[in-house]
Design a protein around this motif. Structure first.
Motif, PDB file in Angstrom:
ATOM      1  N   LEU A 100       0.811  -1.215   0.000  1.00  0.00           N
ATOM      2  CA  LEU A 100       0.000   0.000   0.000  1.00  0.00           C
ATOM      3  C   LEU A 100       0.847   1.268   0.000  1.00  0.00           C
ATOM      4  O   LEU A 100       0.309   2.375  -0.074  1.00  0.00           O
ATOM      5  CB  LEU A 100      -0.926   0.018   1.222  1.00  0.00           C
ATOM      6  N   GLY A 101       2.178   1.119   0.090  1.00  0.00           N
ATOM      7  CA  GLY A 101       3.048   2.291   0.088  1.00  0.00           C
ATOM      8  C   GLY A 101       3.072   3.047   1.394  1.00  0.00           C
ATOM      9  O   GLY A 101       3.394   4.234   1.427  1.00  0.00           O
ATOM     10  N   LEU A 102       2.766   2.360   2.512  1.00  0.00           N
ATOM     11  CA  LEU A 102       2.722   3.034   3.802  1.00  0.00           C
ATOM     12  C   LEU A 102       4.078   3.061   4.496  1.00  0.00           C
ATOM     13  O   LEU A 102       4.327   3.928   5.329  1.00  0.00           O
ATOM     14  CB  LEU A 102       1.693   2.354   4.724  1.00  0.00           C
ATOM     15  N   ASN A 103       4.939   2.089   4.190  1.00  0.00           N
ATOM     16  CA  ASN A 103       6.260   2.105   4.817  1.00  0.00           C
ATOM     17  C   ASN A 103       7.360   2.104   3.765  1.00  0.00           C
ATOM     18  O   ASN A 103       8.429   1.561   3.950  1.00  0.00           O
ATOM     19  CB  ASN A 103       6.425   0.925   5.786  1.00  0.00           C
ATOM     20  N   THR A 104       7.049   2.707   2.597  1.00  0.00           N
ATOM     21  CA  THR A 104       8.036   2.856   1.532  1.00  0.00           C
ATOM     22  C   THR A 104       8.538   4.297   1.515  1.00  0.00           C
ATOM     23  O   THR A 104       7.982   5.179   2.171  1.00  0.00           O
ATOM     24  CB  THR A 104       7.421   2.506   0.170  1.00  0.00           C
ATOM     25  N   LYS A 105       9.585   4.534   0.768  1.00  0.00           N
ATOM     26  CA  LYS A 105      10.194   5.865   0.736  1.00  0.00           C
ATOM     27  C   LYS A 105       9.232   6.897   0.180  1.00  0.00           C
ATOM     28  O   LYS A 105       9.172   8.036   0.657  1.00  0.00           O
ATOM     29  CB  LYS A 105      11.472   5.817  -0.113  1.00  0.00           C
ATOM     30  N   TYR A 106       8.461   6.509  -0.849  1.00  0.00           N
ATOM     31  CA  TYR A 106       7.512   7.428  -1.467  1.00  0.00           C
ATOM     32  C   TYR A 106       6.104   6.830  -1.398  1.00  0.00           C
ATOM     33  O   TYR A 106       5.914   5.680  -1.798  1.00  0.00           O
ATOM     34  CB  TYR A 106       7.853   7.678  -2.937  1.00  0.00           C
ATOM     35  N   LYS A 144       8.289   1.469 -10.952  1.00  0.00           N
ATOM     36  CA  LYS A 144       9.736   1.602 -11.122  1.00  0.00           C
ATOM     37  C   LYS A 144      10.259   2.876 -10.464  1.00  0.00           C
ATOM     38  O   LYS A 144      11.335   2.881  -9.857  1.00  0.00           O
ATOM     39  CB  LYS A 144      10.095   1.592 -12.605  1.00  0.00           C
ATOM     40  N   GLU A 145       9.485   3.955 -10.574  1.00  0.00           N
ATOM     41  CA  GLU A 145       9.947   5.234 -10.055  1.00  0.00           C
ATOM     42  C   GLU A 145       9.747   5.363  -8.551  1.00  0.00           C
ATOM     43  O   GLU A 145      10.646   5.850  -7.843  1.00  0.00           O
ATOM     44  CB  GLU A 145       9.199   6.368 -10.766  1.00  0.00           C
ATOM     45  N   LYS A 146       8.588   4.908  -8.048  1.00  0.00           N
ATOM     46  CA  LYS A 146       8.241   5.209  -6.664  1.00  0.00           C
ATOM     47  C   LYS A 146       8.164   3.991  -5.751  1.00  0.00           C
ATOM     48  O   LYS A 146       8.059   4.147  -4.534  1.00  0.00           O
ATOM     49  CB  LYS A 146       6.899   5.945  -6.618  1.00  0.00           C
ATOM     50  N   ALA A 147       8.169   2.794  -6.312  1.00  0.00           N
ATOM     51  CA  ALA A 147       8.012   1.601  -5.469  1.00  0.00           C
ATOM     52  C   ALA A 147       8.994   0.505  -5.861  1.00  0.00           C
ATOM     53  O   ALA A 147       8.592  -0.614  -6.197  1.00  0.00           O
ATOM     54  CB  ALA A 147       6.579   1.088  -5.564  1.00  0.00           C
ATOM     55  N   ALA A 162      -7.163  -2.544  -3.521  1.00  0.00           N
ATOM     56  CA  ALA A 162      -6.500  -1.417  -2.870  1.00  0.00           C
ATOM     57  C   ALA A 162      -7.348  -0.155  -2.925  1.00  0.00           C
ATOM     58  O   ALA A 162      -7.206   0.730  -2.073  1.00  0.00           O
ATOM     59  CB  ALA A 162      -5.139  -1.158  -3.517  1.00  0.00           C
ATOM     60  N   SER A 163      -8.242  -0.059  -3.906  1.00  0.00           N
ATOM     61  CA  SER A 163      -9.088   1.132  -4.001  1.00  0.00           C
ATOM     62  C   SER A 163      -9.989   1.279  -2.782  1.00  0.00           C
ATOM     63  O   SER A 163     -10.483   2.368  -2.497  1.00  0.00           O
ATOM     64  CB  SER A 163      -9.937   1.084  -5.275  1.00  0.00           C
ATOM     65  N   LEU A 164     -10.183   0.171  -2.041  1.00  0.00           N
ATOM     66  CA  LEU A 164     -10.980   0.226  -0.816  1.00  0.00           C
ATOM     67  C   LEU A 164     -10.128   0.539   0.404  1.00  0.00           C
ATOM     68  O   LEU A 164     -10.656   0.664   1.514  1.00  0.00           O
ATOM     69  CB  LEU A 164     -11.685  -1.108  -0.584  1.00  0.00           C
ATOM     70  N   MET A 165      -8.814   0.634   0.207  1.00  0.00           N
ATOM     71  CA  MET A 165      -7.923   0.705   1.361  1.00  0.00           C
ATOM     72  C   MET A 165      -7.228   2.048   1.510  1.00  0.00           C
ATOM     73  O   MET A 165      -6.360   2.195   2.351  1.00  0.00           O
ATOM     74  CB  MET A 165      -6.843  -0.388   1.245  1.00  0.00           C
TER      75      MET A 165
END
Length: 347
Positions: A14-20, A54-57, A112-115
């Motif tokens: 979900l991108g919650l603990n990633t850099k971006y 590729k750019e953000k994850a 993920a659209s629900l999250m």
């Protein structure tokens, strides 16, 4: 209960603990950024969602994602089978199925659209949207006639002029003329081929309408009227204490084989899925037990309860096949619910 790997893996996806943070960009790339025409695509790098990952994850991206199913993706980041099955079911109900090869990200986007915002389950949806239109129409002077099925859209000089109701419609006058327009909220094939009729259409247009595919799944929708709030059996009591929405959710989630078997029956065999104990996969999304939609004093509406079915037009048993099994379907759901809730029974 979720493990640390489940929580960490889900946060990564979900991108919650990633850099971006990237989830909104990913959903925009999947749903609202059309791909280039096939003749202009030179490589996967031209695909919008690939560019986002590729750019953000980079923690999520790998070349193998292009070939993965959603289950493959979850197997890499999560470990609890029941949680994977639950999320896979959300994806199946929302769009790309969890076992489709090469569709891992599209399937992930469906759930993920629900999250967004941890858990932001949409309230209402198309059903409440329809109710809001009705309320708006009434506020502007419209009259809504219920229990008035339409038999025919009346055509005069090539234009829709009104509708003719069925003989059993609750409204006395069976012909209603349109002041401005006739709006149809059903699928394009029934609108033109059934309610307008081929006598008003040229053959090429009829063929174009017939060529439109309605394949996919439909939903059997049930509602449970209860005289008291359902009480969880001891095995499921932890669910009641921790759930954001007091609901059994998807059941049973013991193994992905249960979900995949039903997907094969519904999407492949085009049949009503097995109703046997431990094989019937259903969902109950109650948004709490709703007293505001229940007109019977002292009762609650446990709603809705869903089962995936083939679209009626493609069911091997014919369009009415599922309706003819109504009693058996309801008995199977009550059987399963009685195992979850101690006080839910046919009475």
């Amino acid at each position: 209960p979720l493990t640390d790997k489940d929580i960490e893996g889900w946060d990564t996806l979900l991108g919650l603990n990633t850099k971006y943070p990237f989830l909104k960009d990913l959903l925009r790339a999947v749903y609202w950024c059309p791909p280039h025409p096939p003749e202009m695509q030179g490589s996967p790098d031209d695909v919008p969602w690939v560019q986002v990952l590729k750019e953000k994850a980079p923690e999520v991206w790998s070349e193998s994602i292009l070939e993965m199913t959603l289950f493959d993706l979850m197997d890499e980041f999560l470990e609890t089978e029941a949680y994977k099955v639950w999320q896979a079911a959300v994806a199946w109900y929302s769009g790309a199925a969890p076992h489709w090869e090469g569709m891992a990200i599209q399937s992930f986007a469906g759930m993920a659209s629900l999250m967004i915002g941890a858990v932001s389950t949409p309230r209402g949806g198309m059903h409440s949207y329809a109710h809001s239109i009705v309320r708006c129409a009434i506020a502007h002077g419209a009259r809504i006639r219920t229990c008035c099925p339409v038999d025919e859209i009346i055509i005069r000089n090539g234009r829709a002029a009104g509708v003719r109701l069925r003989d059993n419609a609750a409204w006395g006058e069976k012909t209603i003329w349109a002041d401005k327009a006739v709006l149809s909220a059903i699928d394009v094939q029934q609108t033109f081929l059934k309610f307008i009729g081929r006598q008003h259409l040229d053959p090429s247009f009829v063929q174009r309408v017939k060529d439109i595919s309605l394949k996919g799944s439909s939903l059997y929708v049930g509602h449970l009227l209860v005289s008291e709030r359902p009480r969880y059996a001891p095995k499921y009591r932890q669910r009641e204490e921790t759930a954001v929405l007091v609901s059994p959710g998807f059941y049973p989630c013991d193994s992905r084989e249960i979900l995949l078997r039903q997907a094969a029956e519904v999407d492949g065999d085009k049949t009503t899925p097995s109703l046997e104990r431990g094989e019937l996969f259903w969902v109950a999304l109650t948004h709490e037990y709703d007293s505001t939609r229940c007109r019977l004093p002292g009762h609650l509406l446990f709603t809705p309860i869903y089962i995936q079915l083939p679209a009626p037009e493609y069911h091997v048993g014919g369009p009415e096949a599922a309706n003819k099994m109504k009693a058996a379907i309801e008995a199977a759901i009550l059987r399963d619910m009685s195992e979850i809730f101690t006080n839910v029974n046919p009475d």
